[in-house]
Design an enzyme around this catalytic site. Structure first.
Site, mmCIF file in Angstrom:
data_model
loop_
_atom_site.group_PDB
_atom_site.id
_atom_site.type_symbol
_atom_site.label_atom_id
_atom_site.label_comp_id
_atom_site.label_asym_id
_atom_site.label_seq_id
_atom_site.Cartn_x
_atom_site.Cartn_y
_atom_site.Cartn_z
ATOM 1 N N ASN A 19 30.769 35.475 44.338
ATOM 2 C CA ASN A 19 31.874 36.325 44.787
ATOM 3 C C ASN A 19 32.268 37.207 43.611
ATOM 4 O O ASN A 19 32.930 36.744 42.686
ATOM 5 C CB ASN A 19 33.046 35.429 45.231
ATOM 6 N N TRP A 20 31.832 38.446 43.679
ATOM 7 C CA TRP A 20 32.092 39.354 42.543
ATOM 8 C C TRP A 20 33.546 39.808 42.470
ATOM 9 O O TRP A 20 33.964 40.378 41.483
ATOM 10 C CB TRP A 20 31.196 40.600 42.657
ATOM 11 N N LYS A 21 34.278 39.607 43.570
ATOM 12 C CA LYS A 21 35.663 40.114 43.640
ATOM 13 C C LYS A 21 35.662 41.618 43.340
ATOM 14 O O LYS A 21 34.692 42.291 43.667
ATOM 15 C CB LYS A 21 36.584 39.317 42.713
ATOM 16 N N HIS A 39 39.688 34.377 51.819
ATOM 17 C CA HIS A 39 39.749 33.929 50.421
ATOM 18 C C HIS A 39 41.224 33.780 50.020
ATOM 19 O O HIS A 39 42.068 34.542 50.478
ATOM 20 C CB HIS A 39 39.039 34.941 49.519
ATOM 21 N N GLU A 70 42.783 34.674 47.541
ATOM 22 C CA GLU A 70 43.398 35.892 47.002
ATOM 23 C C GLU A 70 43.822 36.828 48.134
ATOM 24 O O GLU A 70 44.832 37.518 48.037
ATOM 25 C CB GLU A 70 42.413 36.588 46.036
ATOM 26 N N GLU A 107 37.975 25.651 48.583
ATOM 27 C CA GLU A 107 38.333 26.207 47.274
ATOM 28 C C GLU A 107 39.773 25.834 46.935
ATOM 29 O O GLU A 107 40.712 26.534 47.358
ATOM 30 C CB GLU A 107 38.203 27.734 47.299
ATOM 31 N N GLY A 149 39.379 30.429 39.124
ATOM 32 C CA GLY A 149 39.580 31.289 37.955
ATOM 33 C C GLY A 149 40.387 30.642 36.844
ATOM 34 O O GLY A 149 40.845 31.326 35.929
ATOM 35 N N SER A 165 35.995 27.574 39.667
ATOM 36 C CA SER A 165 35.526 27.321 38.299
ATOM 37 C C SER A 165 34.194 26.572 38.239
ATOM 38 O O SER A 165 34.005 25.680 37.406
ATOM 39 C CB SER A 165 36.607 26.600 37.488
ATOM 40 N N GLY A 198 32.799 32.509 41.532
ATOM 41 C CA GLY A 198 33.418 33.760 41.112
ATOM 42 C C GLY A 198 32.922 34.191 39.741
ATOM 43 O O GLY A 198 31.834 34.744 39.594
ATOM 44 N N GLY A 199 33.734 33.915 38.720
ATOM 45 C CA GLY A 199 33.451 34.375 37.360
ATOM 46 C C GLY A 199 32.021 34.142 36.900
ATOM 47 O O GLY A 199 31.396 35.034 36.301
HETATM 48 P P1 PGA Z 1 35.906 31.205 40.179
HETATM 49 O O1 PGA Z 1 36.247 31.867 41.608
HETATM 50 O O2 PGA Z 1 34.510 30.648 40.279
HETATM 51 O O3 PGA Z 1 36.015 32.319 39.202
HETATM 52 O O4 PGA Z 1 36.925 30.128 39.963
HETATM 53 C C1 PGA Z 1 35.807 31.274 42.793
HETATM 54 C C2 PGA Z 1 36.276 32.091 43.961
HETATM 55 O O5 PGA Z 1 37.352 32.686 43.895
HETATM 56 O O6 PGA Z 1 35.581 32.168 44.997
#
Ligand code: PGA
Length: 249
Positions: free
Chosen positions: A10-12, A95, A97, A167, A173, A213, A234-235
Site C-alpha cells: 500500500n503505497w498510500k 483503510h 486512514e 490492520e 505506521g 508495521s 505500507g512503509g
Molecule cells: P505500515 O502500513 O505497514 O506502514 O504500518 C500498513 C497499512 O497502512 O496498510
C-alpha cells in the site's frame, strides 16, 4: 485447496509517476514470483504507469479506494467502473486512514465492497481496532462489528473472492507490530465469523491478511501463522527490501 498467500503493498500517497516507474524498475524482477500473489496498490495517477512498468510480470496493480457510484457529480472521485475498464483487479476498501480522515463508515465500506465485486474487482477490506479499544478489551467486538457490516448482503461466492486485511490501527505506521499470536487470534476469529455466516468451505477459501508495521524481519513469522494468508504492507513496500517481505518464506 490451500489458500494462495497475498502480499499487497500500500503505497498510500507516495511516489510521483516518474518515481513510481523507476522504483518498479528496481524491484520488479525481485518480486516477480508464482509463490505468492503480489499486488502494488498505487495512487490513481500511477495506475497506468505501474501497469506499463509491470508488463510481462505476474505482479498485479491495485487502487487504494473507489467511489460506490458508477459515475456522477462526485468531484474528485474515481469509480469502480473506471478501475474495471483500466483492468485494475484489486482495490483497498475502508483503510483506517480513509475511515479516520475521510469519515468512511462501516456501511460505506460495505456498499463500496459490493460495488467493487459487481465490477469484478477484488476488494481488500480493512478492519481493525484502535489502541484504546484494545486496551479496554473490545478488540474482538469492534472487529466483529466491522466485519459483519462489511460482509452484509454478500453471497458465499462474493466472500470467497474478497480479501480481509486485519490492520490494528495502533500498529499502522508506528513500528509497533502486533505479535504473531495477537495477529493470529484476531485473524482466526475473523475466519470463525465467516464460517458462522457462510460455512466452513467459504471460511477456508477467504484470504485474511495482517497489516501494520510489517517488515522484512517480521513478515515470515506473521505470514506463516495458520490463519494469516499474507500481508498489507505500507512503509516497507516503498523500499527495495520489499523483496524480502514478498519472499518471506
Ligand atoms: P505500515 O502500513 O505497514 O506502514 O504500518 C500498513 C497499512 O497502512 O496498510
Amino acid at each position: 485447496m490451500a489458500r494462495k498467500k497475498v502480499v499487497a503493498g500500500n503505497w498510500k500517497m507516495n511516489l510521483t509517476p516518474s518515481k513510481a516507474e523507476s522504483f518498479i524498475g528496481e524491484i520488479k524482477d525481485k518480486i516477480n514470483t508464482d509463490a505468492v500473489e503480489v499486488v502494488l496498490c498505487v495512487p490513481y495517477v500511477n495506475l497506468a504507469t505501474a501497469q506499463n512498468a509491470l508488463k510481462g510480470t505476474k505482479i498485479h496493480v491495485g487502487a487504494q479506494n473507489m467511489h460506490y457510484a458508477d459515475e456522477g457529480a462526485y468531484t474528485g472521485e474515481i469509480s469502480g467502473k473506471m478501475l474495471a475498464e483500466m483492468k485494475v483487479p484489486y482495490v483497498i476498501i475502508g483503510h483506517s486512514e480513509r475511515r479516520e480522515y475521510f469519515k468512511e463508515s462501516d456501511t460505506e465500506v460495505n456498499i463500496k465492497s459490493l460495488k467493487a465485486l459487481k465490477n469484478n474487482l477484488i476488494p481488500i477490506i480493512c478492519i481493525g481496532e484502535t489502541s484504546k479499544q484494545r486496551n479496554s478489551g473490545r478488540t474482538f467486538d469492534v472487529v466483529r462489528k466491522q466485519l459483519s457490516v462489511a460482509l452484509d448482503d454478500m453471497t458465499a461466492d462474493d466472500v470467497k473472492k474478497v480479501i480481509i486485511a486485519y490492520e490494528p490501527i495502533w500498529a499502522i505506521g508506528t513500528g509497533v507490530t502486533a505479535t504473531k499470536e495477537q495477529a493470529e487470534e484476531v485473524c482466526a476469529a475473523i475466519r470463525k465469523q465467516i464460517e458462522e455466516k457462510l460455512g466452513k468451505s467459504v471460511a477456508d477459501s477467504t484470504r485474511i491478511l495482517y497489516g501494520g508495521s510489517v517488515t522484512p524481519d517480521n513478515a515470515k513469522e506473521l505470514f506463516n501463522m495458520p490463519n494469516i494468508d499474507g500481508g498489507l504492507v505500507g512503509g516497507a513496500s516503498l523500499k527495495t527490501s520489499f523483496e524480502q517481505v514478498v519472499r518471506f518464506e
